[in-house]
Enzyme design. Structure first.
Site, PDB file in Angstrom:
ATOM      1  N   ASP A 147      57.438  -7.628  89.223  1.00  0.00           N
ATOM      2  CA  ASP A 147      56.227  -6.940  89.663  1.00  0.00           C
ATOM      3  C   ASP A 147      56.056  -7.144  91.165  1.00  0.00           C
ATOM      4  O   ASP A 147      56.422  -8.195  91.696  1.00  0.00           O
ATOM      5  CB  ASP A 147      54.996  -7.511  88.963  1.00  0.00           C
TER       6      ASP A 147
ATOM      7  N   ASP B 253      59.012  -3.269  87.268  1.00  0.00           N
ATOM      8  CA  ASP B 253      58.074  -3.446  86.163  1.00  0.00           C
ATOM      9  C   ASP B 253      56.679  -3.061  86.659  1.00  0.00           C
ATOM     10  O   ASP B 253      56.444  -1.914  87.000  1.00  0.00           O
ATOM     11  CB  ASP B 253      58.157  -4.874  85.631  1.00  0.00           C
TER      12      ASP B 253
ATOM     13  N   ASP C 183      50.322  -6.915  87.966  1.00  0.00           N
ATOM     14  CA  ASP C 183      50.059  -7.375  86.602  1.00  0.00           C
ATOM     15  C   ASP C 183      49.289  -8.694  86.634  1.00  0.00           C
ATOM     16  O   ASP C 183      49.605  -9.592  87.429  1.00  0.00           O
ATOM     17  CB  ASP C 183      51.366  -7.559  85.828  1.00  0.00           C
TER      18      ASP C 183
ATOM     19  N   ARG D 247      48.467   2.911  83.334  1.00  0.00           N
ATOM     20  CA  ARG D 247      48.005   1.531  83.517  1.00  0.00           C
ATOM     21  C   ARG D 247      47.311   1.334  84.863  1.00  0.00           C
ATOM     22  O   ARG D 247      47.794   0.624  85.739  1.00  0.00           O
ATOM     23  CB  ARG D 247      49.155   0.532  83.389  1.00  0.00           C
TER      24      ARG D 247
END
Length: 429
Positions: free
Chosen positions: A207, A246, A250, A303
């Site tokens: 990430d 990814d 996050d 997301r």
């Protein structure tokens, strides 16, 4: 209602909200406009609760450093003593101690080769997830690469860009730390050299920013992108796109008390996963309290965020998705298991073929509160649009909490101008 009338209505309603709240306060700065010494405002989102977030503001002068190489940056952020690390220029994580450029092959285990890996696990003769000696060699290669390209700051740290500054080809991992500030910095292309074949798709792990088992984190005026290697332009193998990225931000594994403010997110697929499992493994019922405000969110596929468990306040963000974006639009707000998203005065500018009912998606959630949204110039009840489009999977508006930790919630009509002028690295003036 025409566009002008719609905007007037939004302004009136949102202004009423704004006038009942305290005016926006500048972050506290103990020594003038020294970004490294600035701390999070007293009521600026969840990271201001329960003691606030000060990062390295109390650092002695011996613990204030400026770095311009990856090796020096990794060294400077270690340890838990208060420290301020100023990043100068554009730093690539794919460089050695002398600043020389590295490639993925420099991290290959002696028993690993990409072409051999592709040949070994071809679905024409291999069924399921990769396993065996070549997969083990990939894992060893991945672990060596990961150790090199992930920045792991300690607690009580402020990392701030000095002028036009960025890091690329790696990411920031906040693992089991407390009281960290990242500001005024570009973070680009957290590129995984060694993705895994899962049997039906490729899986990357890095990430741009991952917050794991950490609390009191302020992420402010950052620009986060896939850099020069968007996944949409990468090769396909076995008929599936080789994933190299990814998440973009996050927040997982019971992390708590995070404010993400005035950032620019540009062009990404699986973007902000907040809470990484439906299970109760991390006991997250009272964790994952996160504020997302005044962010420029452009061409993210999904997301933005997707939430499990957390009490998440999403306000005054600008969402844009263009017709010819690198990533197709799937949704913005994902209501996951036990999630409690409270969304206020967000502005959406979406391509004409994206309907209001697509902004929200349920991933096992039961509720989402939303008010003051504008879609393409018109006040829009996004929750009602979702429920109309999903009669068998309704979401209730009662999330069981009301945000208390926030500064001014601006009228929705003001969001595009404010965000365009101030969000992202360099937006601090």
């Amino acid at each position: 209602m025409n566009r002008a009338a719609g905007l007037v209505a939004v302004a009136a309603g949102a202004a009423l909200v704004a006038t009942t709240l305290p005016a926006t306060a500048a972050p506290h700065s103990p020594s003038g406009r020294d970004l490294g010494r600035e701390t999070l405002g007293d009521n600026d989102g969840w990271a201001s609760a329960e003691g606030g977030t000060t990062g390295g503001a109390e650092a002695t002068e011996d613990n204030v450093v400026t770095v311009d190489t990856w090796a020096r940056l990794k060294e400077a952020v270690r340890g838990d003593e208060p420290k301020i690390v100023r990043v100068e220029g554009h730093i690539s994580a794919m460089t050695d101690a002398d600043g020389g450029a590295l490639s993925c092959s420099d991290f290959n285990d002696p028993e690993y080769d990409w072409d051999d890996y592709v040949a070994e696990y071809d679905p024409e003769h291999w069924d399921g997830r990769a396993e065996g000696p070549l997969e083990d060699a990939r894992v060893r290669s991945y672990e060596e690469h990961r150790e090199h390209v992930l920045l792991r700051p300690g607690s009580n740290t402020t990392i701030v860009g000095s002028g036009d500054a960025s890091i690329s080809d790696g990411g920031v991992l906040l693992e089991s730390v407390d009281n960290v500030i990242l500001r005024n910095l570009g973070i680009h292309d957290a590129y995984d050299c060694f993705p895994e074949w899962l049997g039906d798709e490729w899986d990357a792990q890095y990430d741009n920013i991952e917050v794991s088992r950490s609390e009191h984190v302020w992420l402010d005026h950052l620009t986060l992108t896939d850099g020069d290697t968007p996944d949409s332009e990468l090769d396909e193998v076995y008929g599936e796109q080789v994933d190299r990225h990814d998440g973009i931000m996050d927040i997982v594994r019971a992390s708590d008390l995070v404010t993400a403010s005035w950032n620019s997110f540009e062009g990404h697929d699986k973007s902000m996963l907040w809470g990484n499992t439906d299970s109760e493994e991390y006991d997250e019922w009272d964790e994952l309290r996160i504020t997302l405000h005044h962010n420029d969110i452009t061409n993210l596929s999904q997301r933005a965020p997707r939430v499990r468990y957390g009490q998440v306040h999403v306000y005054n963000n600008l969402y844009t998705h263009e017709r010819h974006a690198d990533y197709p639009y799937l949704y913005s707000w994902g209501a996951g298991v036990e999630s409690r998203i409270h969304a206020q005065n967000n502005y959406f500018h979406l391509a004409d073929d994206i309907g209001a009912g697509e902004v929200i998606h349920s991933w096992g959630g039961t509720s989402l509160y939303e008010e003051g949204s504008v879609l393409n110039g018109r006040p829009t009840d996004l929750l009602a649009a979702y429920n109309e489009a999903n009669p068998d999977n309704q979401l209730d508006s009662d999330v069981g909490w009301t945000p208390e930790h926030h500064e001014t919630i601006h009228p929705t009509w003001a969001v595009p101008g404010l965000v365009h002028a101030r969000a992202g690295a360099g937006g601090l003036g």
